[in-house]
Design an enzyme around this catalytic site. Sequence first.
Site, short mmCIF file in Angstrom:
data_model
loop_
_atom_site.label_atom_id
_atom_site.label_comp_id
_atom_site.label_asym_id
_atom_site.label_seq_id
_atom_site.Cartn_x
_atom_site.Cartn_y
_atom_site.Cartn_z
N GLU A 58 0.86 -1.18 0.00
CA GLU A 58 0.00 0.00 0.00
C GLU A 58 0.90 1.23 0.00
OE1 GLU A 58 -2.78 0.37 3.26
OE2 GLU A 58 -3.77 2.06 2.31
N GLY A 116 2.87 2.33 10.83
CA GLY A 116 2.63 1.51 12.02
C GLY A 116 2.44 0.04 11.71
N ALA A 117 1.55 -0.25 10.78
CA ALA A 117 1.25 -1.64 10.44
C ALA A 117 0.43 -1.69 9.17
CB ALA A 117 0.49 -2.31 11.58
N GLU A 126 -2.51 -4.07 6.83
CA GLU A 126 -3.59 -5.05 6.96
C GLU A 126 -3.63 -6.10 5.86
OE1 GLU A 126 -4.06 -1.73 6.22
OE2 GLU A 126 -5.63 -1.48 4.70
N HIS A 184 -6.99 -2.40 14.95
CA HIS A 184 -7.20 -1.63 13.72
C HIS A 184 -6.93 -2.48 12.48
CE1 HIS A 184 -6.96 2.12 11.23
NE2 HIS A 184 -6.14 1.37 10.52
N GLU A 185 -5.79 -3.14 12.45
CA GLU A 185 -5.44 -3.94 11.27
C GLU A 185 -6.39 -5.12 11.13
OE1 GLU A 185 -3.54 -2.31 9.46
OE2 GLU A 185 -2.71 -1.02 11.01
N HIS A 208 -9.65 -4.10 9.61
CA HIS A 208 -9.57 -3.86 8.16
C HIS A 208 -10.00 -5.11 7.36
CE1 HIS A 208 -8.09 0.11 7.34
NE2 HIS A 208 -6.92 -0.03 7.92
N1 TRP Z 1 -3.19 0.77 5.74
C1 TRP Z 1 -2.27 1.00 6.83
C2 TRP Z 1 -3.13 1.26 8.03
O1 TRP Z 1 -3.56 0.40 8.70
C3 TRP Z 1 -1.37 2.16 6.59
C4 TRP Z 1 -0.05 1.86 5.98
C5 TRP Z 1 0.84 0.96 6.42
C6 TRP Z 1 0.58 2.49 4.90
N2 TRP Z 1 1.98 1.03 5.65
C7 TRP Z 1 1.83 1.95 4.72
C8 TRP Z 1 0.20 3.50 4.05
C9 TRP Z 1 2.71 2.38 3.75
C10 TRP Z 1 1.06 3.93 3.05
C11 TRP Z 1 2.30 3.36 2.90
O2 TRP Z 1 -3.52 2.33 8.32
ZN ZN Z 2 -5.72 1.55 8.54
#
Ligand code: TRP
Ligand code: ZN
Length: 893
Positions: free
Chosen positions: A126, A266-267, A269, A302-303, A306
């Site tokens: 992502e 942070g993390a 999903e 949170h993850e 998702h």
């Molecule tokens: N979708 C992730 C979340 O839980 C956000 C995210 C994690 C992200 N790594 C990333 C977004 C790298 C952009 C690039 O919010």
């Molecule tokens: Zn998210």
Amino acid sequence: MRDAQPRSIRLADYRPPMFLIPRTALHFELYEDFTLVHATLGLVRNPASDERGPLRLAGEGLELRELLIDGEAPVASRWRCDAEGLELDDPPEAFELCTTVRIDPRANTALEGLYLSRGMFCTQCEAEGFRRISYFLDRPDVMSVYSVTIDADRRRYPVLLSNGNRTSQRALDDGRHRVVWEDPFPKPSYLFALVAGDLACIEDRFRTRGGRDVALRIYVEEKDLAKGDHAMASLKHAMRWDEERYGREYDLDVFNIVAVDDFNMGAMENKGLNIFNTSCVLACPATTTDAGFQRVEAIVAHEYFHNWSGNRVTCRDWFQLSLKEGFTVFRDAEFSADLGSRDLKRIEDATLLRTAQFAEDAGPLAHPVRPDSYIEINNFYTLTVYEKGAEVVRMLHTLLGEEGFRAGSDLYFERHDGQAVTCDDFIAAMADANDTDLGTFKRWYGQAGTPELTVEDAWDKDSGAYTLTVRQQTPATPGQPGKAPLVIPLALGLLGDAGNLRLTLEGETPDGEQADNTHRVLVLEEPEQSFTFTGLPERPVPALLRGFSAPVRLSYPYRREQLRTLMTRDDDGFVRWDAGQQLMVAALGDVQAARAAGTTPALDPLLAEACAALLDPATPDPAVAAAMLALPGESTLVELAAHAGGADIDAIHDAREWLRAALGEALEDVLVRCVRRHPPAAAYAPVGEQIGPRSLRNTCLGYLATRGDTGLVLARAQLAEADNLTDRLAALRVLAQAGDATERETALEGFYAAWQHEALVVNHWLQLQATLDLPDAVERVTALMEHPAFDLGNPNKVRSLVGAFAGANLVHFHRADGAGYGLLGGVVEALNARNPQIAARLLTPLTKWRTVPVRVEAMRAELSRLAALPALSPDVYEVVSKSLESQEPQPVG
Ligand code: TRP
Ligand code: ZN
């Protein structure tokens, strides 16, 4: 990196994809010095598209080795590839595309795509990282069923993971092995993930409500094995909560989490294979603070959430990012509120919004929850999209009620399961399930800027009528000069001498039965509206914006006695806290005024009395007491002052320190008694019953740090005896801030010597030093960048040291000689090519030049210097150019 000016992508230009890819088979041959990716894509023309012409697949940094269309190499003139992708002329209606590319994960310092982190292969796709792995229609509305084959050295990479279920595993020649993963759920490429490494795992099981037996595994480096239990417990809580509150069950036989040290956010999903920054998943008392434990719980949830809000139902395009993020942040906030303290969670979230998101909304990069254009989507993972987006969902919840909201979310998941949809689809499901029209409400998605509510009231003694007049107005933001009124739920109560009063609006019959009619949500939708309550025997104090019912600024001319009344007596925890904060802001105003006039400030006795009351043993909730005793942060005060015309950061800092010392002096005895009343627990546990008292004790210690030996003696003892990081760090901060140079250096060196083997603790050590208020703060941070503990390639280290300095050590970041700006600019320059995503994020504090009138020139000069650098990444280019574009303030006079 590109030579031409990066171009903007616009929501208005959205077109459905020309082709769909129902099936994707990937085969990875992993080697440290290169990796081969073989992709077999089944493409079919999209019936929803009438576009003709060549088909473009995205691809970046790929070395194409083989290209076959339906098993044959296409004629050279019928295809081409460049730095951004692959183009095929007149593709057949349905065909199989095979590509083999060679990539270099070891050279990948941007941490997007496939990269190596401490000897482990991992991915981050992502938003648009998949194109760095293979040629693809790398957009979320192209959903595919993936089959993934991974080959790697068996000894160095015993663990090979991808999305879905593992369907086979076997040994190959040359000490290699092969594992195959199949994910039955169609997903966009941004949810693809792969991990290969020598990892240990903790394992547990979860039985879903529907009877599915799910294997839960958390993969970590062997040395961190003991730090996975908290995340595992959090995961199980989250799985149960989503079943109970949303009726959502998990849908695969395995759920894997992997901890990675080098991670941009942070993390993530990824379907069935969440990848976490170590700082957001590993936890144990010695290496994690109370806040850290809560953060792990919230991010794991949170993850996990998702899986439905993001994966089963995903985004049509990246402009809809808040569809999944705003909704999921709302979901995780409610989860945290249910498991912990609802009031405290709301206070924390409101604080984040009011300081950082309001600042974003007032700055040069202001954008709506659903932006309408971007240059680099990575720059739009913002507080506005996440946090304000969550507030928009919360307002829906407030307007529709829990049942109506749940009906809307059920309809949304049912209607759109397996689809890539828009924020309009979400709103439509909410509206349809409740048989209501949310057309005007939807303006929240398109309009940037923080609405301002101005409230006036009048009470008529004879009739007992009390009228509230509310005006709303949203300031102009870049590209949006005029704003329409919004639908705003304004929750309130009215406080009388004996408590909260019953509320009856004019024209309603008083409800004698209902005892709980002291709370009311007024729905604003006009520029100005009046509401008259009848039958009020006395002039009430209005308790406004209860529960922070909308992401707005609210002003009402409270007198201090009224704030004190609200602070002690309103039914709403947020209002009580907020009234206390307003009282502190008023007291800080006194101090600044006295300083400016060259007179000696005096401590507001009302505030001193209020704080003393909070320290009283009779105060029921120590966690809330701690939150209420905490002075508004400098960033909050700067944001408030900026909104009122411009902040004098030095004066704010000086006043805040003065007030801290004055309260420390006035309340010294009570503070010491409170510390003694809350000794460390016999055995640390990150549970509410301990966290509250700990946080109150450490808040007291912060005040006592202004009392010379009294504070130092307590801090030395606490540091020596503590069995947990929360208490150690609180004590270390006092010694490093209030001790003399010898005490400071001894304490800091001792701490490093004891904890240098724990990367996450070292990050706290860096962050603590970055935020010390010492004359040589800039030099200390610069020196620490040379320390063996620092690493420019690790985003956590960069955030802990440089991010914390620029974001939280305001007086020193804004040092008059511009050294703070130079430091930040230098790091951004160094990271621009290496990790553009982090470089651009780090820049945020420099974009706030408008808030600090006396530093405008110096801040803009550093931005201009960066703007002139050759080969700026699109990420940094977008932030720098948009920050400079917005007008300089008009010279005064
Ligand atoms: N979708 C992730 C979340 O839980 C956000 C995210 C994690 C992200 N790594 C990333 C977004 C790298 C952009 C690039 O919010
Ligand atoms: Zn998210």
